[in-house]
Structure formats: structure tokens, C-alpha cells
Design an enzyme around this catalytic site. Structure first.
Site, PDB file in Angstrom:
ATOM      1  CG  LEU A 298      10.061   1.423  -5.254  1.00  0.00           C
ATOM      2  CD1 LEU A 298      10.269   1.789  -3.788  1.00  0.00           C
ATOM      3  CD2 LEU A 298      11.063   2.174  -6.128  1.00  0.00           C
TER       4      LEU A 298
ATOM      5  CE  LYS B 173       9.661  18.257 -11.656  1.00  0.00           C
ATOM      6  NZ  LYS B 173       9.962  16.846 -11.398  1.00  0.00           N
TER       7      LYS B 173
ATOM      8  CB  SER C 190       2.517  -4.737   6.793  1.00  0.00           C
ATOM      9  OG  SER C 190       3.232  -4.530   7.968  1.00  0.00           O
TER      10      SER C 190
ATOM     11  CB  ALA D 210       9.711  15.424  -7.913  1.00  0.00           C
TER      12      ALA D 210
ATOM     13  CB  THR E 104      11.119   8.397 -14.590  1.00  0.00           C
ATOM     14  OG1 THR E 104      12.351   8.051 -13.955  1.00  0.00           O
ATOM     15  CG2 THR E 104      11.380   9.422 -15.660  1.00  0.00           C
TER      16      THR E 104
ATOM     17  N   GLY F 299       0.815  -1.213   0.000  1.00  0.00           N
ATOM     18  CA  GLY F 299       0.000   0.000   0.000  1.00  0.00           C
ATOM     19  C   GLY F 299       0.846   1.259   0.000  1.00  0.00           C
TER      20      GLY F 299
ATOM     21  CB  ALA G  26       3.513   0.812  -6.547  1.00  0.00           C
TER      22      ALA G  26
ATOM     23  CB  ILE H 245       5.187   8.559  -9.528  1.00  0.00           C
ATOM     24  CG1 ILE H 245       5.731   8.471  -8.092  1.00  0.00           C
ATOM     25  CG2 ILE H 245       3.667   8.666  -9.526  1.00  0.00           C
ATOM     26  CD1 ILE H 245       5.492   9.701  -7.237  1.00  0.00           C
TER      27      ILE H 245
HETATM   28  C1  FAD Z   1      15.683   8.039  -2.844  1.00  0.00           C
HETATM   29  C2  FAD Z   1      14.433   7.928  -3.684  1.00  0.00           C
HETATM   30  C3  FAD Z   1      13.834   9.070  -4.202  1.00  0.00           C
HETATM   31  C4  FAD Z   1      12.697   8.967  -5.031  1.00  0.00           C
HETATM   32  N1  FAD Z   1      12.156  10.093  -5.589  1.00  0.00           N
HETATM   33  C5  FAD Z   1      11.157   9.959  -6.500  1.00  0.00           C
HETATM   34  C6  FAD Z   1      10.602  11.097  -7.145  1.00  0.00           C
HETATM   35  O1  FAD Z   1      10.963  12.240  -6.872  1.00  0.00           O
HETATM   36  N2  FAD Z   1       9.630  10.888  -8.057  1.00  0.00           N
HETATM   37  C7  FAD Z   1       9.174   9.640  -8.369  1.00  0.00           C
HETATM   38  O2  FAD Z   1       8.332   9.502  -9.248  1.00  0.00           O
HETATM   39  N3  FAD Z   1       9.633   8.570  -7.711  1.00  0.00           N
HETATM   40  C8  FAD Z   1      10.606   8.694  -6.797  1.00  0.00           C
HETATM   41  N4  FAD Z   1      11.073   7.596  -6.135  1.00  0.00           N
HETATM   42  C9  FAD Z   1      10.407   6.316  -6.342  1.00  0.00           C
HETATM   43  C10 FAD Z   1       9.117   6.274  -5.520  1.00  0.00           C
HETATM   44  O3  FAD Z   1       9.404   6.529  -4.170  1.00  0.00           O
HETATM   45  C11 FAD Z   1       8.456   4.913  -5.656  1.00  0.00           C
HETATM   46  O4  FAD Z   1       8.345   4.586  -7.013  1.00  0.00           O
HETATM   47  C12 FAD Z   1       7.075   4.925  -5.057  1.00  0.00           C
HETATM   48  O5  FAD Z   1       7.097   5.418  -3.757  1.00  0.00           O
HETATM   49  C13 FAD Z   1       6.463   3.544  -5.097  1.00  0.00           C
HETATM   50  O6  FAD Z   1       6.967   2.716  -4.108  1.00  0.00           O
HETATM   51  P1  FAD Z   1       6.253   1.317  -3.894  1.00  0.00           P
HETATM   52  O7  FAD Z   1       4.829   1.561  -3.608  1.00  0.00           O
HETATM   53  O8  FAD Z   1       6.623   0.446  -5.039  1.00  0.00           O
HETATM   54  O9  FAD Z   1       6.996   0.708  -2.622  1.00  0.00           O
HETATM   55  P2  FAD Z   1       6.863   1.066  -1.063  1.00  0.00           P
HETATM   56  O10 FAD Z   1       6.577   2.488  -0.813  1.00  0.00           O
HETATM   57  O11 FAD Z   1       8.099   0.486  -0.437  1.00  0.00           O
HETATM   58  O12 FAD Z   1       5.605   0.242  -0.570  1.00  0.00           O
HETATM   59  C14 FAD Z   1       5.664  -1.129  -0.335  1.00  0.00           C
HETATM   60  C15 FAD Z   1       4.389  -1.594   0.354  1.00  0.00           C
HETATM   61  O13 FAD Z   1       4.429  -2.998   0.492  1.00  0.00           O
HETATM   62  C16 FAD Z   1       4.055  -3.342   1.807  1.00  0.00           C
HETATM   63  N5  FAD Z   1       4.682  -4.608   2.170  1.00  0.00           N
HETATM   64  C17 FAD Z   1       5.958  -5.011   1.949  1.00  0.00           C
HETATM   65  N6  FAD Z   1       6.169  -6.230   2.462  1.00  0.00           N
HETATM   66  C18 FAD Z   1       4.999  -6.619   3.001  1.00  0.00           C
HETATM   67  C19 FAD Z   1       4.571  -7.780   3.702  1.00  0.00           C
HETATM   68  N7  FAD Z   1       5.411  -8.786   3.973  1.00  0.00           N
HETATM   69  N8  FAD Z   1       3.291  -7.835   4.123  1.00  0.00           N
HETATM   70  C20 FAD Z   1       2.413  -6.817   3.879  1.00  0.00           C
HETATM   71  N9  FAD Z   1       2.774  -5.704   3.244  1.00  0.00           N
HETATM   72  C21 FAD Z   1       4.041  -5.603   2.812  1.00  0.00           C
HETATM   73  C22 FAD Z   1       4.545  -2.177   2.647  1.00  0.00           C
HETATM   74  O14 FAD Z   1       3.878  -2.114   3.881  1.00  0.00           O
HETATM   75  C23 FAD Z   1       4.187  -1.014   1.736  1.00  0.00           C
HETATM   76  O15 FAD Z   1       2.837  -0.683   1.926  1.00  0.00           O
HETATM   77  C24 FAD Z   1      12.164   7.693  -5.288  1.00  0.00           C
HETATM   78  C25 FAD Z   1      12.724   6.558  -4.703  1.00  0.00           C
HETATM   79  C26 FAD Z   1      13.852   6.665  -3.916  1.00  0.00           C
HETATM   80  C27 FAD Z   1      14.469   5.416  -3.311  1.00  0.00           C
END
Ligand code: FAD
Length: 502
Positions: free
Chosen positions: A334, A79, A40, A51, A345, A14, A17, A347
Site C-alpha cells: 500500500l 475462487k 508494530s 481475494a 489485484t 508486517g 506486503a 496482493i
Molecule cells: C478496502 C480494501 C479492500 C482490499 N481488498 C483486497 C483484495 O480483495 N485483494 C487484494 O489483493 N488486495 C486487497 N486490498 C489491498 C490489501 O489489503 C493490501 O494490498 C495488503 O493488505 C497489503 O497491505 P500492506 O502490508 O501494504 O499494509 P498494512 O497491512 O497496512 O501493513 C502495514 C504494516 O506496517 C507497520 N507499520 C506502519 N507504521 C509503522 C511504524 N511506525 N513502526 C513499525 N511498524 C509500522 C504496521 O504495523 C503493519 O505491520 C484491499 C485494500 C483495501 C483498503
């Protein structure tokens, strides 16, 4: 292969993504398809990613969001581009704007006319003809579809927002659209013994959540795609060596600029993202060249206001999954790969993969042709964005640190080498139809980082010198008038979408 219709989708994760996927699917798929999201609170999200690029407005449009409400609730700002400092050389600065400089004429890109003007003695910069540049550096903003009554397109814009509030906003939206959220930590994944398909995920509480299609949005860990299905990862660190970041907030600083800043340091770069209630900052770096402590010191020494809390470390490996869709599991966010945040890029890649998945949504079973096409398209998009990012590091005259000497001398993909060579000869560019970054983006970064073409396209000579000078003069006047008509960025927000900061 299972020949069955999908009646239940389980989204694991959650973060940004997970909730973008949930919101878009709930909006676009038939309501008969049940959508469940498991996350979780104890694990939490990556907590960065603030951004964006203008394509996010398409997602907002599909979801039917009220933009002012969205800006208010995510404490966002507008932006118009990214300012790159110290990239080509120390002391250099250019703005990669979201708009085209000037205006294309008779199917020839504006930068060709600008190159001709330079060859005839003009010392005006390409950005002297950019509406976005003029408006951004006046700290202004407005919603402008066209420039006055001309054929010039107005302001293309994106947002800076609070990542936590954005996920919460989409969660609220998705739950209203019928998505069911289950809180809990997944500690077990069951596969079908025969097909290898995921049958269910098991929570610490003992609850089993079964489904037909599983979307892995579990972040870098790739709980399903990697942990259960063993899909490997292509590591692109040799081209994009930064592998860590330290992030910290700081107090809001006026004026509220309508652009992101990306300032290069000795072994990486620092972002600055202005929000309504604070500024987001981070230092992206490569730990083969400096330590986390050194990177944190550099970050803190380069804030323009008091830090809020301590720098938070994050690690990553730039690259992509070998496959994004395997059996009945699709990785989004991710878990599918990571391209560092230099051009904001990630998001966008989430949004583009969700829309691709919805377009290719299986109507009767997991046909290999669909899965292959999805994997082909996503891999291609990742590779195109990768090349654009590498350009920023490789196209540099910096040789003041080992990091920059490495980047300047590294071997780059052939596709990028060919593009740079073509541009250098006469300012020509061939962009792939599927490239997220259009010609104007490549031109701005190439010229901004010092790759000046040796000549210009012969078609520019269809304008005489007098006609060219008049056109350039008129453009400047039109842009100045358009900029003059806009309010300040802060005033625009105050009038339309001020966050309630109580
Ligand atoms: C340093 C940095 C800077 C960034 N800056 C930008 C930016 O400026 N612009 C941009 O577009 N993108 C940026 N990004 C990328 C962006 O942060 C991610 O693409 C975005 O937040 C999506 O993350 P996610 O949802 O894939 O993963 P996460 O935010 O890590 O979410 C993972 C989810 O999975 C759940 N989960 C994991 N394991 C379990 C489990 N065992 N049981 C239940 N739940 C679980 C977690 O609780 C969480 O809800 C950046 C990334 C980094 C590292």
C-alpha cells in the site's frame, strides 16, 4: 550512489506486503544476506485483502508451499472468478472467470467464432462455452489441469483467505527461513547527510536498526518512501473516484460458492468473499456521493447472513507513487500505491514487485539504470491495471445516480478509449505483453457490460456454418461432462483441506 554490496535488508511493516517480501527474499536471496522485519502490533495492519487471482499460485510454488496445508491454515476457499452484478445495467450479471471461454482455433480467439454464431442466429451466451462458469454456478471445484483428453486447459483458480491468518502463515514461513522479526514502533528515520540514503530506523524503545536496503511495507502512510524521502503520489481519483470502504464479516452461508461477488450500488460496490469460517463483506464507495453512515447501512442491508461486529471504515486514494524506488528504499504494498480491490489485484502487485526487485537486485551498489528500470516497469503495470479497472466503471448504461452518470461520462485515458473503439468494430483486442489481464479478461468484461462488437473477424468464416454449429455443440457437451465429474466446492474442501475450526 553507493558502490557496495547489500548485506542487510530491513523490511518496515508486517502486513501482507511485509511478510510476502520477507518470505520471498528469504527463499530466493543468498543466506548471507541478513533480512530483518520491523513491525508494530500496536499499529496493526489494514486487515483486509482476502481475494486473490491465480498468479498467487506461482508465489506459492516459488515458496514451495503445500497448497492443502496453506488452504487449511488460512481457512481459505477456492475462487474461479468474480461475479459482477448491476454494473452494465441494474439487474445485469456476468462472471469474469479466470479461464478462456471456449477454445481458440487456428490462432483466432474463441469469441470471434461465437460472434459469427450470433450473427447466424444463435442466442447462446459467451459463457455457455465457459468451463469455469459452468463449474462455478454448480458450486463445484476440483484441480483439473486439462479437460478430459482434449487440448482445452482445465480450471485456473485462486483463493479467498483470511488476511490475518495469511500474514501469520507467511510470518511462520519466513521466520523458519531465517528472517528476524523486531517488534516495535518506529518513530525516527536517520538519513545519511551526504547521500540522503536511509541509514537506520529508530524504535520507541531506543533501538536503532540499520541496513543497506530498506523496503517500505508500512502501508498507506509510506513511512520511509513518503515520510522520509518525500516521494509524491499521483492521484487517479478522477478515473477511479471511490475513496472509502466499510468492511464487516458475516456468518458463513451455504452453499460455499467458488467465486467473489462484486455488486454495484448507487455510489460504489459491495464485495462478498466466502471463507471457511465466515464471509468477508465490504462496501467501496465515493464519499462525495454518500456518507459513511449511509454506506454502512447499505452494506448491512445487503448481507446474506448475520453481521459479526460493526462495519469498520477505511479511507484511501487511488493512485501510485511517483517513484517506487528512491535511493536505498523500495516501497512495496500500500505504500507504493493503491488500486481499489475490484479485481483483487493488490496482493498480486506485491508479489510481482517483489519478484521484480529480486530479478533486479543490485549486485554492486544502487546503479541508476536498475532503479530506473524498476520504476518504469512498476509504473507501467500499475497503469495497465488502472485502465482495466476504469473499464468497469466507464462501460455502463447506468444513469440512475449522479455517481454512475459521472463514471459513464468521464474522460478516460486514451489507451483505454482506443481499446474500446477497436473492440467495438470487430471484436479485436490488442493487449500489452506486460498486461496482467489477458484477452479473455477484457473480452468478458466488455461483453459482460454491454459492448457488443459490430462484426467478427473474417477468419471465422473459414468454418462453414455446419462446422461451427458442430464445434459449438461439442464444446457444450465436453464442458458439461467435465463439470459432471467434479465434487461440490464444500466437499472438495472437506476431503482435502478443511480448517480446524475448534
Ligand atoms: C478496502 C480494501 C479492500 C482490499 N481488498 C483486497 C483484495 O480483495 N485483494 C487484494 O489483493 N488486495 C486487497 N486490498 C489491498 C490489501 O489489503 C493490501 O494490498 C495488503 O493488505 C497489503 O497491505 P500492506 O502490508 O501494504 O499494509 P498494512 O497491512 O497496512 O501493513 C502495514 C504494516 O506496517 C507497520 N507499520 C506502519 N507504521 C509503522 C511504524 N511506525 N513502526 C513499525 N511498524 C509500522 C504496521 O504495523 C503493519 O505491520 C484491499 C485494500 C483495501 C483498503
Amino acid at each position: 550512489m553507493k558502490a557496495q554490496q547489500i548485506s542487510k535488508v530491513v523490511i518496515v511493516g508486517g502486513g501482507t506486503a511485509g511478510w510476502i517480501t520477507a518470505a520471498a527474499m528469504a527463499r530466493l536471496l543468498p543466506s548471507a544476506i541478513e533480512i530483518v522485519l520491523v513491525e508494530s502490533d500496536a499499529i496493526g495492519t489494514v486487515g483486509v485483502g482476502e481475494a486473490t487471482i491465480p498468479q498467487i499460485r506461482r508465489l506459492n510454488g516459488v515458496l514451495g508451499l503445500d497448497e492443502d496445508d496453506f488452504v487449511r491454515k488460512t481457512r481459505a476457499t477456492f475462487k474461479l472468478g468474480i461475479e459482477f452484478n448491476n454494473w452494465g445495467r441494474r439487474g445485469d450479471s456476468y462472471l469474469h472467470t479466470f479461464g478462456d471461454p471456449g477454445i481458440n482455433l487456428a490462432s483466432l480467439s474463441f469469441h470471434q467464432y461465437w460472434l459469427k454464431a450470433r450473427a447466424e442466429g444463435s442466442d447462446a451466451s459467451l459463457w455457455d462455452y465457459s468451463l469455469h462458469h459452468k463449474v462455478a454456478y454448480a458450486n463445484k471445484f476440483g484441480r483439473m489441469e486439462r479437460v478430459g483428453n482434449t487440448s482445452m486447459t482445465g480450471l485456473a483458480y485462486a483463493f479467498h483467505f483470511d488476511a490475518g491468518l495469511y500474514a501469520a502463515y507467511l510470518r511462520h514461513y519466513a521466520e523458519k527461513e531465517g528472517v528476524k522479526r523486531i517488534e516495535g514502533k518506529i518513530n525516527d528515520v536517520s538519513l545519511d547527510g551526504e547521500s540522503g540514503f536511509i541509514k537506520s530506523v529508530g524504535l520507541e524503545s531506543g533501538q536503532q536498526v540499520s541496513g543497506d536496503l530498506f523496503i517500505d511495507c508500512s502501508g498507506f502512510r509510506g513511512l520511509l518512501i513518503n515520510g522520509s524521502l518525500g516521494v509524491g503520489y499521483q492521484d487517479w481519483s478522477k478515473w477511479l473516484p471511490c475513496n472509502r470502504a466499510v468492511a464487516v464479516g458475516s456468518q458463513r452461508k451455504n452453499p460455499l460458492v467458488p467465486y467473489t461477488k462484486a455488486t454495484a450500488h448507487g455510489a460504489g460496490w459491495q464485495w462478498r468473499i466466502p471463507l471457511q469460517h465466515r464471509t468477508g463483506n465490504g462496501h467501496v464507495f465515493c464519499d462525495s456521493f454518500i456518507s459513511v453512515d449511509e454506506a454502512s447501512d447499505i452494506l448491512l442491508a445487503n448481507l446474506d447472513a448475520e453481521a459479526i461486529g460493526e462495519p469498520r471504515p477505511l479511507g484511501f486514494t487511488t493512485g501510485r507513487r511517483e517513484k517506487f524506488w528512491k535511493k536505498n528504499c523500495v516501497s512495496i504494498g500500500l505504500s507504493s500505491g493503491f488500486l481499489e480491490p475490484l479485481e483483487s489485484t493488490s496482493i498480486h502487485l506485491i508479489q510481482s514487485n517483489v519478484s521484480r526487485l529480486i530479478e533486479l537486485f543490485p549486485s554492486a551498489g544502487f546503479e541508476p539504470a536498475i532503479i530506473e528500470e524498476y520504476n518504469r516497469q512498476v509504473a507501467h503495470e500499475y497503469e495497465l491495471v488502472r485502465d482495466f479497472l476504469i473499464l468497469h466503471y466507464h462501460l455502463t448504461a447506468r444513469d440512475d445516480t449522479e455517481f454512475w452518470r459521472y463514471c459513464a461520462n468521464m474522460d478516460v485515458p486514451d489507451s483505454l478509449r482506443a481499446k474500446m473503439a477497436l473492440f467495438e468494430t470487430g471484436g479485436r483486442l490488442w493487449t500489452d505483453a506486460e498486461d496482467l489481464f489477458r484477452e479473455a479478461s477484457w473480452v468478458q468484461v466488455m461483453i459482460g457490460q454491454g459492448l457488443m462488437p459490430k462484426g467478427y473477424h473474417a477468419m471465422a468464416d473459414r468454418l462453414s456454418s455446419d462446422q461451427l454449429q458442430r464445434m459449438m455443440r461439442d464444446l457444450k457437451a465436453i464442458i458439461a461432462k467435465a463439470e459432471g465429474s467434479l465434487p461440490s466446492h464444500a466437499d472438495f474442501i472437506a476431503a482435502h483441506c478443511n480448517a480446524d475450526l475448534q
